[in-house]
Design an enzyme around this catalytic site. Structure first.
Site, PDB file in Angstrom:
ATOM      1  CG  HIS A 280      -1.826   1.129   1.311  1.00 38.92           C
ATOM      2  ND1 HIS A 280      -2.966   1.203   0.535  1.00 38.92           N
ATOM      3  CD2 HIS A 280      -1.775   2.279   2.022  1.00 38.92           C
ATOM      4  CE1 HIS A 280      -3.576   2.357   0.789  1.00 38.92           C
ATOM      5  NE2 HIS A 280      -2.877   3.022   1.691  1.00 38.92           N
ATOM      6  CD  GLU A 314      -9.283  -2.460  10.365  1.00 43.07           C
ATOM      7  OE1 GLU A 314      -8.886  -1.292  10.439  1.00 43.07           O
ATOM      8  OE2 GLU A 314      -8.993  -3.351  11.203  1.00 43.07           O
ATOM      9  CD  GLU A 345       4.258   0.594  -3.736  1.00 40.19           C
ATOM     10  OE1 GLU A 345       4.140   0.072  -4.857  1.00 40.19           O
ATOM     11  OE2 GLU A 345       3.367   1.258  -3.203  1.00 40.19           O
TER      12      GLU A 345
HETATM   13  C1  GRF Z   1       1.268   0.308  -5.898  1.00 41.27           C
HETATM   14  O1  GRF Z   1       1.615   1.615  -5.634  1.00 41.27           O
HETATM   15  C2  GRF Z   1       0.663  -0.343  -4.677  1.00 41.27           C
HETATM   16  O2  GRF Z   1       1.130   0.200  -3.496  1.00 41.27           O
HETATM   17  C3  GRF Z   1      -0.784  -0.040  -4.821  1.00 41.27           C
HETATM   18  O3  GRF Z   1      -1.030  -0.151  -6.197  1.00 41.27           O
HETATM   19  C4  GRF Z   1       0.156   0.192  -6.907  1.00 41.27           C
HETATM   20  C5  GRF Z   1       0.411  -0.894  -7.907  1.00 41.27           C
HETATM   21  O4  GRF Z   1       1.397  -0.526  -8.833  1.00 41.27           O
HETATM   22  N1  GRF Z   1      -1.589  -0.924  -4.012  1.00 41.27           N
HETATM   23  P1  GRF Z   1       1.922  -1.571  -9.906  1.00 41.27           P
HETATM   24  O5  GRF Z   1       0.710  -2.077 -10.690  1.00 41.27           O
HETATM   25  O6  GRF Z   1       2.621  -2.675  -9.176  1.00 41.27           O
HETATM   26  O7  GRF Z   1       2.850  -0.786 -10.793  1.00 41.27           O
END
Ligand code: GRF
Length: 369
Positions: A280, A314, A345
């Site tokens: 997220h 949740e 990420e």
């Molecule tokens: C990411 O920023 C993730 O945190 C959110 O959706 C986005 C997905 O990006 N839940 P991608 O499709 O992996 O480029």
């Protein structure tokens, strides 16, 4: 014995249907993979055949079985499956088709009766298939599954305890996404560089034309598509069930939500409790839900980041497994901030997944601690 068996063509089957109609008779149509024939299949096919006067089985081609069930399937090639199927007394013709859905075939054949096995309801049939059946005036019959018989069950039984099975010792991941797929790409790269000891057994998307699917296909991974229904945030009950079945078939250890934009509910949430992770783009518990980067800017935050957490009922509320921070810069837009967050990420998600196995956490049916 010479191998002189050939499956029927669509034109053959259409002719059969027209001849039957002239005689006031009915053609039954059913479809499936029929990879490892068992008594459940045979009983189902007998029941289906009794709904009309002749039956055609549309058999998924090898390529479409791989799309539907993952890279390890089918066990038997399409020609063999067709030959075995055509030897059954309930089956009058077998036609092999290459799509995930039988929609085009239903439109071409216009069968009188459509039989579907399983715990489906008419409402939970695939939308396109159902529309094609309705426009052909086909009668839809749902037949109960024969309890205790399933190909997946048989395969799992055969593989249980086989430590030499392909990929054993690796974390089997299902990655679900709706968008660009950059996190999927990061997972694939981490696996290739051996920083993540795992394998992506299946990928699954609710967006047929997403970058996510394109990345999966390019990497040679099964790129499954599930039609989620009309609401872009909700998954229909049929889709929830379909996803669960895909996960079970592929014997998934951990489900990774990488930009999957619909909310997963039962039966997946309970069956995979403690084994579903989401990434997220905020420092949870701040800014749950959609538009997190924009909300961080609107709130005048000086830093934001990403969170990998367990998924529970949740939304964005499960236990946090890892976080990484980034600065919010003057003049940032949601796009520039989100792009900076995504860089983190791509490191954090594979790292958390790898830790998961290195810490020796039991994944099969257990809640990670
Ligand atoms: C990411 O920023 C993730 O945190 C959110 O959706 C986005 C997905 O990006 N839940 P991608 O499709 O992996 O480029």
């Amino acid at each position: 014995m010479p191998d002189d068996y050939n499956p029927a063509t669509v034109a053959d089957v259409r002719r059969l249907r027209d001849t039957l109609e002239q005689q006031g008779k009915k053609l039954v149509f059913t479809n499936g993979c029929f990879d490892l024939l068992h008594a459940g299949h045979v009983r189902y096919l007998e029941q289906a055949r009794a709904l009309g006067d002749a039956m055609v089985v549309a058999l998924n081609s090898d390529q479409s079985v791989r799309q539907l069930k993952g890279p390890d399937r089918p066990l038997n090639p399409e020609h063999d499956r067709a030959e075995v199927m055509s030897a059954l007394r309930a089956v009058d013709a077998v036609v092999v088709f290459d799509d995930e859905r039988a929609t085009a075939l239903i439109e071409a054949i216009r069968p009188h009766v459509y039989a579907k096995g399983g715990d489906y309801t008419v409402e939970s049939l695939n939308r396109e298939e159902r529309a094609a059946l309705e426009s052909a005036g086909t009668q839809i019959c749902i037949l109960p599954l024969v309890p205790g018989r399933s190909t997946t069950k048989t395969i799992n039984k055969m593989q249980a305890g086989d430590s030499s099975a392909p990929g054993s010792g690796l974390l089997r991941l299902a990655v679900l996404g709706s968008g660009a797929g950059s996190n999927l790409r990061a997972i694939i790269a981490a696996i290739q560089s051996n920083t993540l000891r795992a394998e992506v057994a299946i990928t699954l998307s609710d967006q047929a034309d997403s970058g996510f699917r394109e990345i999966a296909r390019t990497a040679g991974l099964p790129a499954l598509f599930v039609d989620g229904g009309d609401n872009p945030r909700r998954l229909s009950d049929a889709a929830q069930k379909e996803i669960f079945e895909h996960l079970e078939r592929a014997r998934i250890d951990v489900v990774v939500l990488a930009g999957f934009m619909r909310i997963l509910k039962e039966p997946v949430i309970s069956a995979y409790a403690g084994r579903i992770v989401n990434v997220h783009p905020s420092l949870l518990p701040k800014f749950k839900g959609a538009n997190a980067p924009q909300l961080a800017i609107d709130e005048g935050e000086l830093e934001s980041g990403c969170t990998v957490h367990l998924v529970t009922a949740e939304i964005d509320g499960g236990r946090i497994l890892g976080q990484a921070k980034v600065p919010v810069k003057l003049g940032d837009t949601a796009e520039t901030l989100h792009a900076r967050i995504k860089v983190e990420e791509h490191k954090l998600l594979p790292h958390v997944l790898n830790e998961w196995r290195e810490r020796g956490l039991s994944v099969r049916g257990a809640v990670a601690s």
